[in-house]
Write a protein that holds these residues in place. Structure first.
Motif, PDB file in Angstrom:
ATOM      1  N   PHE A   1      25.433 -56.486  35.951  1.00  0.00           N
ATOM      2  CA  PHE A   1      25.466 -55.254  35.158  1.00  0.00           C
ATOM      3  C   PHE A   1      24.463 -55.380  34.016  1.00  0.00           C
ATOM      4  CE2 PHE A   1      28.390 -58.019  33.036  1.00  0.00           C
ATOM      5  CZ  PHE A   1      28.427 -57.649  31.701  1.00  0.00           C
ATOM      6  N   TYR A   2      23.887 -54.233  33.627  1.00  0.00           N
ATOM      7  CA  TYR A   2      22.724 -54.211  32.748  1.00  0.00           C
ATOM      8  C   TYR A   2      23.039 -53.508  31.433  1.00  0.00           C
ATOM      9  CZ  TYR A   2      20.371 -55.608  37.009  1.00  0.00           C
ATOM     10  OH  TYR A   2      20.004 -56.268  38.152  1.00  0.00           O
ATOM     11  N   THR A   3      24.124 -53.893  30.831  1.00  0.00           N
ATOM     12  CA  THR A   3      24.482 -53.357  29.528  1.00  0.00           C
ATOM     13  C   THR A   3      25.270 -54.418  28.779  1.00  0.00           C
ATOM     14  OG1 THR A   3      25.834 -51.702  28.363  1.00  0.00           O
ATOM     15  CG2 THR A   3      26.502 -52.258  30.592  1.00  0.00           C
ATOM     16  N   ASP A   4      25.180 -54.413  27.459  1.00  0.00           N
ATOM     17  CA  ASP A   4      25.940 -55.378  26.661  1.00  0.00           C
ATOM     18  C   ASP A   4      27.405 -54.975  26.553  1.00  0.00           C
ATOM     19  OD1 ASP A   4      23.652 -56.852  26.212  1.00  0.00           O
ATOM     20  OD2 ASP A   4      23.123 -55.729  24.411  1.00  0.00           O
ATOM     21  N   ASP A   5      27.718 -53.741  26.903  1.00  0.00           N
ATOM     22  CA  ASP A   5      29.075 -53.216  26.745  1.00  0.00           C
ATOM     23  C   ASP A   5      29.861 -53.399  28.047  1.00  0.00           C
ATOM     24  OD1 ASP A   5      31.364 -51.765  26.252  1.00  0.00           O
ATOM     25  OD2 ASP A   5      30.326 -50.208  25.120  1.00  0.00           O
ATOM     26  N   VAL A   6      30.680 -54.445  28.092  1.00  0.00           N
ATOM     27  CA  VAL A   6      31.471 -54.719  29.298  1.00  0.00           C
ATOM     28  C   VAL A   6      32.479 -53.608  29.549  1.00  0.00           C
ATOM     29  CG1 VAL A   6      32.994 -56.376  30.434  1.00  0.00           C
ATOM     30  CG2 VAL A   6      31.208 -57.190  28.913  1.00  0.00           C
ATOM     31  N   ALA A   7      33.061 -53.070  28.477  1.00  0.00           N
ATOM     32  CA  ALA A   7      34.046 -51.992  28.622  1.00  0.00           C
ATOM     33  C   ALA A   7      33.429 -50.783  29.302  1.00  0.00           C
ATOM     34  CB  ALA A   7      34.610 -51.606  27.257  1.00  0.00           C
ATOM     35  N   GLU A   8      32.178 -50.471  28.940  1.00  0.00           N
ATOM     36  CA  GLU A   8      31.490 -49.333  29.558  1.00  0.00           C
ATOM     37  C   GLU A   8      31.271 -49.573  31.048  1.00  0.00           C
ATOM     38  OE1 GLU A   8      27.087 -47.270  29.558  1.00  0.00           O
ATOM     39  OE2 GLU A   8      27.837 -48.097  27.682  1.00  0.00           O
ATOM     40  N   ALA A   9      30.826 -50.802  31.393  1.00  0.00           N
ATOM     41  CA  ALA A   9      30.593 -51.127  32.800  1.00  0.00           C
ATOM     42  C   ALA A   9      31.889 -51.061  33.599  1.00  0.00           C
ATOM     43  CB  ALA A   9      29.970 -52.520  32.918  1.00  0.00           C
ATOM     44  N   LEU A  10      32.980 -51.567  33.021  1.00  0.00           N
ATOM     45  CA  LEU A  10      34.267 -51.573  33.723  1.00  0.00           C
ATOM     46  C   LEU A  10      34.817 -50.159  33.870  1.00  0.00           C
ATOM     47  CD1 LEU A  10      36.477 -53.225  35.042  1.00  0.00           C
ATOM     48  CD2 LEU A  10      37.469 -53.638  32.789  1.00  0.00           C
ATOM     49  N   LEU A  11      34.671 -49.347  32.828  1.00  0.00           N
ATOM     50  CA  LEU A  11      35.143 -47.962  32.900  1.00  0.00           C
ATOM     51  C   LEU A  11      34.342 -47.177  33.934  1.00  0.00           C
ATOM     52  CD1 LEU A  11      37.198 -46.023  31.667  1.00  0.00           C
ATOM     53  CD2 LEU A  11      35.494 -45.381  29.967  1.00  0.00           C
ATOM     54  N   SER A  12      33.027 -47.431  34.008  1.00  0.00           N
ATOM     55  CA  SER A  12      32.197 -46.781  35.027  1.00  0.00           C
ATOM     56  C   SER A  12      32.653 -47.186  36.424  1.00  0.00           C
ATOM     57  CB  SER A  12      30.724 -47.158  34.838  1.00  0.00           C
ATOM     58  OG  SER A  12      30.223 -46.633  33.642  1.00  0.00           O
ATOM     59  N   PHE A  13      32.987 -48.460  36.585  1.00  0.00           N
ATOM     60  CA  PHE A  13      33.470 -48.936  37.882  1.00  0.00           C
ATOM     61  C   PHE A  13      34.743 -48.197  38.283  1.00  0.00           C
ATOM     62  CE2 PHE A  13      36.305 -51.514  40.407  1.00  0.00           C
ATOM     63  CZ  PHE A  13      35.490 -52.009  41.402  1.00  0.00           C
ATOM     64  N   ILE A  14      35.705 -48.103  37.376  1.00  0.00           N
ATOM     65  CA  ILE A  14      36.973 -47.439  37.689  1.00  0.00           C
ATOM     66  C   ILE A  14      36.737 -45.959  37.996  1.00  0.00           C
ATOM     67  CG2 ILE A  14      39.260 -46.826  36.799  1.00  0.00           C
ATOM     68  CD1 ILE A  14      39.184 -49.401  35.136  1.00  0.00           C
ATOM     69  N   GLY A  15      35.829 -45.339  37.222  1.00  0.00           N
ATOM     70  CA  GLY A  15      35.525 -43.934  37.479  1.00  0.00           C
ATOM     71  C   GLY A  15      34.995 -43.722  38.878  1.00  0.00           C
ATOM     72  N   GLN A  16      34.017 -44.536  39.287  1.00  0.00           N
ATOM     73  CA  GLN A  16      33.468 -44.424  40.642  1.00  0.00           C
ATOM     74  C   GLN A  16      34.505 -44.789  41.692  1.00  0.00           C
ATOM     75  OE1 GLN A  16      29.298 -45.825  41.385  1.00  0.00           O
ATOM     76  NE2 GLN A  16      29.568 -46.690  39.347  1.00  0.00           N
ATOM     77  N   PHE A  17      35.372 -45.730  41.352  1.00  0.00           N
ATOM     78  CA  PHE A  17      36.382 -46.212  42.301  1.00  0.00           C
ATOM     79  C   PHE A  17      37.249 -45.053  42.799  1.00  0.00           C
ATOM     80  CE2 PHE A  17      40.478 -48.163  43.368  1.00  0.00           C
ATOM     81  CZ  PHE A  17      40.073 -49.208  44.186  1.00  0.00           C
ATOM     82  N   TYR A  18      37.642 -44.185  41.903  1.00  0.00           N
ATOM     83  CA  TYR A  18      38.497 -43.050  42.301  1.00  0.00           C
ATOM     84  C   TYR A  18      37.685 -41.803  42.622  1.00  0.00           C
ATOM     85  CZ  TYR A  18      42.401 -45.861  40.750  1.00  0.00           C
ATOM     86  OH  TYR A  18      43.316 -46.874  40.615  1.00  0.00           O
ATOM     87  N   PHE A  19      36.552 -41.645  41.935  1.00  0.00           N
ATOM     88  CA  PHE A  19      35.778 -40.424  42.105  1.00  0.00           C
ATOM     89  C   PHE A  19      34.954 -40.459  43.382  1.00  0.00           C
ATOM     90  CE2 PHE A  19      31.901 -37.914  41.406  1.00  0.00           C
ATOM     91  CZ  PHE A  19      32.444 -36.701  41.051  1.00  0.00           C
ATOM     92  N   GLU A  20      34.338 -41.619  43.675  1.00  0.00           N
ATOM     93  CA  GLU A  20      33.384 -41.691  44.770  1.00  0.00           C
ATOM     94  C   GLU A  20      34.026 -42.203  46.052  1.00  0.00           C
ATOM     95  OE1 GLU A  20      29.133 -43.898  45.398  1.00  0.00           O
ATOM     96  OE2 GLU A  20      29.518 -42.878  43.516  1.00  0.00           O
ATOM     97  N   LYS A  21      34.892 -43.214  45.945  1.00  0.00           N
ATOM     98  CA  LYS A  21      35.462 -43.798  47.153  1.00  0.00           C
ATOM     99  C   LYS A  21      36.737 -43.070  47.598  1.00  0.00           C
ATOM    100  CE  LYS A  21      34.953 -48.143  47.993  1.00  0.00           C
ATOM    101  NZ  LYS A  21      35.085 -49.607  48.001  1.00  0.00           N
ATOM    102  N   GLU A  22      37.202 -42.141  46.753  1.00  0.00           N
ATOM    103  CA  GLU A  22      38.326 -41.274  47.112  1.00  0.00           C
ATOM    104  C   GLU A  22      39.585 -42.064  47.453  1.00  0.00           C
ATOM    105  OE1 GLU A  22      36.785 -38.743  50.170  1.00  0.00           O
ATOM    106  OE2 GLU A  22      35.978 -37.339  48.721  1.00  0.00           O
ATOM    107  N   HIS A  23      39.875 -43.091  46.664  1.00  0.00           N
ATOM    108  CA  HIS A  23      41.154 -43.776  46.809  1.00  0.00           C
ATOM    109  C   HIS A  23      42.266 -42.823  46.385  1.00  0.00           C
ATOM    110  CE1 HIS A  23      40.049 -47.862  47.869  1.00  0.00           C
ATOM    111  NE2 HIS A  23      39.048 -47.794  47.022  1.00  0.00           N
TER     112      HIS A  23
END
Length: 601
Positions: A278-300
């Protein structure tokens, strides 16, 4: 940079999404911020780790979109990531999807196993550990509840009816109440109500035995055992019946690992592991983006509850997903979150260890290969391959491996200039001559070993140029292939002889990688060259006619021949100015008079 500083000074003090662009206008990173001014400025001040610094070094411009709230920013970020696939974002690239059991919402409902979750009114249960587990549960439900099995209702009853596993709506009227009762029972079972069902079946088994209906009692006993066997395969981790997803994470050296535990009806049934840079110093931002895509894109399917680490803004996530999101402080939920985090730390540690082992293995393979050839450790290897079709569009390619690993920034492509027809030996001579003449002229480092794709002929051609023309003493070996075009043997020496390397040795694997890589690189370049030449025409030589105008002209006229016969008015109809039309007409008619060959499209 001055232009960037001016834009940074104008950033608003509001939530939104920002898009970092490179010098070609390509979006390379999308991020969200509660305060755009603070977040975007932070990239251009202070020190960053290596990966963040690499991304920032490519930023030539940025854009931003103001949103009404951080929740709206999170949703917009997911949309933009999905649309642009930015290179430096956390991207869920794998296509893994888990199986669910679907109870359809139809006049005659049915059960099926699916990996696609749709908003169609159906009920979905899962995810299951694998498709076999989901199908086993479905087979069990098929024995208990005789819903229809056919996707389209047939004209007459089938075997399932005679087996007692279908109510046969194809021939008989089915009371809607019967469907409703079966649906309620299936939902109850899949929501963890199997204990109640087992109790009911045991009561029925006892009554059958008391009525001396031993055959029926045996059937019920076997069915109870089957239910208990299927259910027992899932390991209980929490004593309630709530569906929840648990997110644990670990990060180090610019890598982030996320472990997602799927808990269904109090049972941990599956986990998903994702490891990525990941290419940001903000781990929280990277993790929140992951969770967002997890439900938004993969349709869990959204669970009832999500457990997240403390660094996540649970209120923001809860507001967006419309479900309960929190960080437990104590008890079994806290233990579950800690277990997910521990697993993430272990997985990331294993990733680094495997990377280290792989690096050591490749370096050792290069060293051992050099010792087997009697020339010492091989730091730098350069490999060549030719590609042509019956001598047309002849090209060559070179790849570089340093310490056993590809150095792609040093790869080179060559168009063969001096060779007519299919002559691999002369093509090899030309490429070797051009490559090492340049290295000598520019005083660049020479390789420890040269590998040519081919046998004794290609080796001899390369050695002749090196020794007799350039005065270089660089070892050359050849890689021969078998009839299935696979790496067969390494040739070395004068005269060339096979080098005994076993196929299961790391050295042989390294040779395979080198041969596959140079062949891939050469073939790709040859296809590009051939395709470009196929679409070459006289239009490419006319000033003012670029690729878009060329395409427009060919679509309008169909061929260069018809353009040569066209009038100025015809060109105007194709959206070409009178001045350019006359230039095109003059050029085409002059080339025809000179007897040049044209290419029609």
């Amino acid at each position: 940079m001055a232009a960037l500083q001016e834009k940074l000074a104008l950033l608003p003090d509001k939530p939104g999404v920002y898009m970092m662009k490179n010098d070609q206008g390509e979006i390379i990173y999308v991020g969200k911020a509660k305060v755009l001014k603070n977040r975007v400025r932070s990239y251009f001040t202070g020190s960053h780790d290596g990966k963040t610094q690499k991304m920032v070094s490519e930023v030539a411009d940025f854009e931003y979109i103001i949103t009404s709230s951080p929740v709206e920013a999170l949703l917009l970020e997911c949309n933009l990531i999905k649309e642009h696939n930015p290179r430096y974002n956390v991207l869920l690239k794998d296509d893994k999807s888990y199986p669910y059991i679907r109870l359809t919402k139809e006049k005659h409902p049915r059960l099926e196993v699916t990996r696609k979750v749709k908003k169609d009114g159906s009920k979905y249960f899962g995810p299951y550990t694998n498709v076999a587990a989901a199908r086993e549960v479905k087979r069990l439900l098929d024995r208990l509840y005789p819903l229809r099995k056919c996707r389209t209702i047939p004209d007459r009853v089938c075997l399932y009816y005679h087996m007692g596993q279908c109510v046969a709506p194809c021939e008989f009227e089915v009371d809607p109440e019967q469907y409703e009762q079966m649906t309620r029972d299936i939902v109850r079972f899949l929501n963890g109500g199997h204990n109640e069902l087992i109790k009911e079946l045991k009561d029925e088994m006892t009554k059958a035995a008391e009525a001396l209906n031993f055959e029926r009692a045996k059937e019920l006993r076997d069915l109870i055992r089957h239910i208990e066997t299927v259910i027992a395969k899932q390991s209980i981790t929490i004593n309630d019946h709530t569906d929840r997803d648990v997110f644990g994470y670990a990060y180090d050296k610019g890598w982030l690992c996320v472990q997602v535990f799927f808990v269904r009806k109090g049972k941990l049934i599956e986990r998903e592991v994702s490891i990525f840079p990941f290419y940001t110093d903000d781990v929280a931002e990277a993790l929140l983006s992951f969770i967002g895509q997890f439900y938004f894109e993969k349709e869990h399917v959204l669970p009832k509850e999500i457990l997240v680490p403390e660094i996540i803004d649970s209120e923001l996530l809860s507001e967006w997903l419309k479900i309960k999101v929190h960080t437990p402080k104590r008890g079994i939920k806290r233990d579950l979150l800690k277990m997910a985090t521990t697993n993430a730390e272990t997985a990331l540690k294993e990733k680094f260890e495997l990377m280290q082992r792989d690096e050591e293995r490749t370096i050792t393979a290069a060293e051992n290969l050099g010792h087997q050839l009697g020339i010492g450790p091989l730091c730098r290897i350069e490999a060549f391959d030719n590609s042509n079709i019956q001598g047309t569009d002849a090209v060559a390619a070179m790849v570089v491996f340093i310490n056993g690993k590809p150095a792609k920034h040093e790869y080179r492509k060559y168009k063969i200039r001096s060779v007519e027809g299919p002559d691999d030996y002369e093509s090899m001579r030309e490429v070797i001559r051009r490559r090492y003449t340049r290295l000598l002229k520019e005083k660049l480092p020479l390789p420890d070993l040269i590998i040519v794709d081919g046998g004794k002929g290609q080796m001899g051609a390369a050695q002749d140029v090196l020794e007799n023309e350039l005065g270089l003493d660089i070892p050359v070996c050849g890689l021969a292939k078998d009839e299935k075009h696979r790496t067969a043997e390494l040739l070395y020496g004068s005269p060339p002889e096979p080098v005994p390397i076993k196929r299961d040795q790391p050295e042989f694997y390294l040779l395979q990688r080198i041969q596959d890589e140079v062949h891939r690189f050469a073939i790709t370049f040859h296809r590009q060259t051939r395709q470009k030449n196929m679409f070459y025409s006289e239009l490419d030589d006319i000033p003012g006619v670029g690729p878009k105008r060329k395409q427009r002209l060919l679509q309008h006229f169909g061929s260069v021949k018809k353009m040569r016969e066209a009038t100025v008015a015809d060109f105007k109809a194709a959206g070409i100015s009178e001045k350019l039309a006359r230039t095109i007409m003059e050029h085409l008619r002059r080339s025809a008079g000179n007897g040049e060959t044209t290419v029609s499209h």
